[in-house]
Design a protein around this motif. Structure first.
Motif, short mmCIF file in Angstrom:
data_model
loop_
_atom_site.label_atom_id
_atom_site.label_comp_id
_atom_site.label_asym_id
_atom_site.label_seq_id
_atom_site.Cartn_x
_atom_site.Cartn_y
_atom_site.Cartn_z
N LEU A 52 89.26 -4.03 0.35
CA LEU A 52 89.29 -3.43 -0.90
C LEU A 52 90.32 -2.75 -1.45
N ARG A 53 90.51 -2.72 -2.86
CA ARG A 53 91.53 -1.77 -3.40
C ARG A 53 91.02 -1.24 -4.72
N ALA A 54 91.77 -0.06 -5.10
CA ALA A 54 91.09 0.36 -6.54
C ALA A 54 92.30 1.32 -6.86
N ALA A 106 93.11 -3.03 1.46
CA ALA A 106 94.04 -4.31 1.75
C ALA A 106 94.40 -4.52 0.29
N CYS A 107 95.65 -4.63 -0.13
CA CYS A 107 96.13 -4.99 -1.32
C CYS A 107 96.20 -6.61 -1.27
N THR A 108 95.91 -7.32 -2.43
CA THR A 108 96.29 -8.75 -2.25
C THR A 108 97.50 -8.87 -3.25
N CYS A 109 98.53 -7.96 -3.32
CA CYS A 109 99.62 -7.92 -4.36
C CYS A 109 100.48 -9.01 -3.19
N SER A 110 101.72 -9.67 -3.70
CA SER A 110 102.62 -10.09 -3.20
C SER A 110 103.79 -10.41 -3.96
N GLY A 166 106.01 -2.45 -9.69
CA GLY A 166 105.40 -1.69 -9.06
C GLY A 166 103.93 -2.16 -8.98
N CYS A 167 103.22 -2.35 -7.87
CA CYS A 167 101.93 -2.49 -7.80
C CYS A 167 100.97 -1.30 -7.85
N GLU A 168 100.19 -1.24 -8.89
CA GLU A 168 99.36 -0.11 -9.12
C GLU A 168 98.37 0.22 -8.13
N PHE A 169 97.84 -0.90 -7.63
CA PHE A 169 96.98 -0.64 -6.55
C PHE A 169 97.26 -0.09 -5.39
N CYS A 170 98.38 -0.30 -4.64
CA CYS A 170 99.03 0.00 -3.20
C CYS A 170 100.39 0.72 -3.57
N GLY A 171 101.10 0.64 -4.47
CA GLY A 171 102.36 1.30 -4.70
C GLY A 171 103.54 0.35 -4.17
ZN LIG Z 1 99.67 -4.07 -3.98
#
Ligand SMILES: [Zn+2]
Length: 332
Positions: A95-97, A268-272, A301-306
């Motif tokens: 999950l991420r938020a 977990a973040c799904t960004c890449s 920058g990814c807003e979910f994980c930074g």
């Molecule tokens: Zn991310």
């Protein structure tokens, strides 16, 4: 550790899920706090986002679906200081938020003050299948943040109960709470089966008419729902799963599944980097050149994980080289 517990009531058409997010939730808050430009969430936003995240885990674990479930609360210019709150949970409960804030958040602000001052706030539930067929779209359902009488709702749980009733025609009870250490929730749902069919395996589907008639009218469900609703936020946040289930349902015969089967909730973040690259590619070579004429690098920058992904001019130029093999990558 974050945990999830599923259970059934022996002989009754009701099932339940309890979730307690600890490390996963703390990670979300910590990563946000570490972002110097954004800073930690104000308390009311943290509570809103925590409840949204717990609810997303409960709903994801309650459906048989391979893909992501996303809960998104959004407003417009006059809706309040929170522009958006999103929680996304995959089938394996990773999950991420995140939430984006556009104004000052007074202490003690509730849902309507945060994002529904003009009754334009809304909640969207999106189910995005993992392996989409060609042309297949994600499914999205939207509900407002007010009740049937137009009265603003102050709890995410009420908003989502409304959604579940509309979309599944099943009574659903949600109890949610969050602070800066724990985000937790309980979901109870009436099953569309007859009598003790949920245990005997004789799932008998009822007609739509029967289903509608049963909404709100199952005594067993109503009793269990009242028990669940009697739980105070401090109990939901402070007690263990065993203590909560015992306190609420000690007179009932509960059948519990082993905790965290098949998955425990985890951050977990799904960004890449590949995804950022694709996004930059879609902006077009001209736009990228224009940005790079003003600064040495492009940072996204990814807003979910930074996470920050940096593309210097060479990285950027490589995005537009003719493909050698599959440059689009295999990340989904
Ligand atoms: Zn991310």
């Amino acid at each position: 550790m974050s945990e999830i517990h599923k259970f059934l009531f022996d002989g009754l058409p009701v099932r339940g899920v309890l979730v307690r997010l600890t490390d996963a939730w703390q990670t979300i808050l910590q990563r946000r706090a570490n972002n110097e430009s954004l800073g930690a969430y104000p308390q009311p936003v943290a509570e809103l986002l925590g409840e949204l995240t717990a609810a997303a885990v409960l709903m994801q674990s309650n459906i048989k679906f391979n893909g992501s479930l996303e809960l998104q609360i959004s407003g417009n210019a006059g809706s309040g200081p929170v522009k958006l709150a999103v929680a996304e949970v995959q089938s394996n409960l990773s999950l991420r938020a995140t939430a984006s804030i556009v104004g000052a958040v007074p202490d003690g602000s509730r849902l309507s003050a945060l994002i529904n001052q003009n009754q334009q706030g809304r909640c969207a539930v999106t189910l995005d299948p993992k392996d989409k067929l060609p042309g297949q779209q994600a499914y999205q359902g939207v509900v407002p943040l007010f009740d049937d009488d137009g009265k603003p709702l102050e709890h995410i749980s009420s908003v989502l109960e409304h959604y579940m009733l509309q979309s599944e025609q099943l009574d659903t009870t949600l109890v949610l709470a969050a602070n800066d250490v724990v985000a937790a929730g309980i979901l109870l749902q009436r099953l569309p089966v007859q009598g003790d069919g949920n245990l005997a395996g004789s799932m008998v589907r009822k007609t739509n008419e029967d289903a509608e008639r049963e909404i709100g009218n199952n005594e067993d469900y109503n009793r269990l729902s009242l028990f669940a609703k009697s739980l105070k936020p401090e109990e939901l946040l402070g007690l263990s799963a065993n203590e909560i289930l015992h306190r609420l349902f000690w007179e009932e015969s509960i059948i519990r599944y082993p905790a965290n089967t098949p998955h425990a909730p985890q951050f977990a973040c799904t960004c890449s980097r590949e995804r950022v690259g694709r996004m930059l590619f879609n902006l077009g070579q001209e736009e990228i050149a224009s940005i790079l004429s003003e600064r040495p690098n492009i940072e996204v920058g990814c807003e979910f994980c930074g996470n920050q992904e940096r593309f210097d001019p060479i990285d950027a130029a490589q995005l537009f080289l003719p493909p050698v093999g599959d440059l689009s990558g295999g990340v989904h």
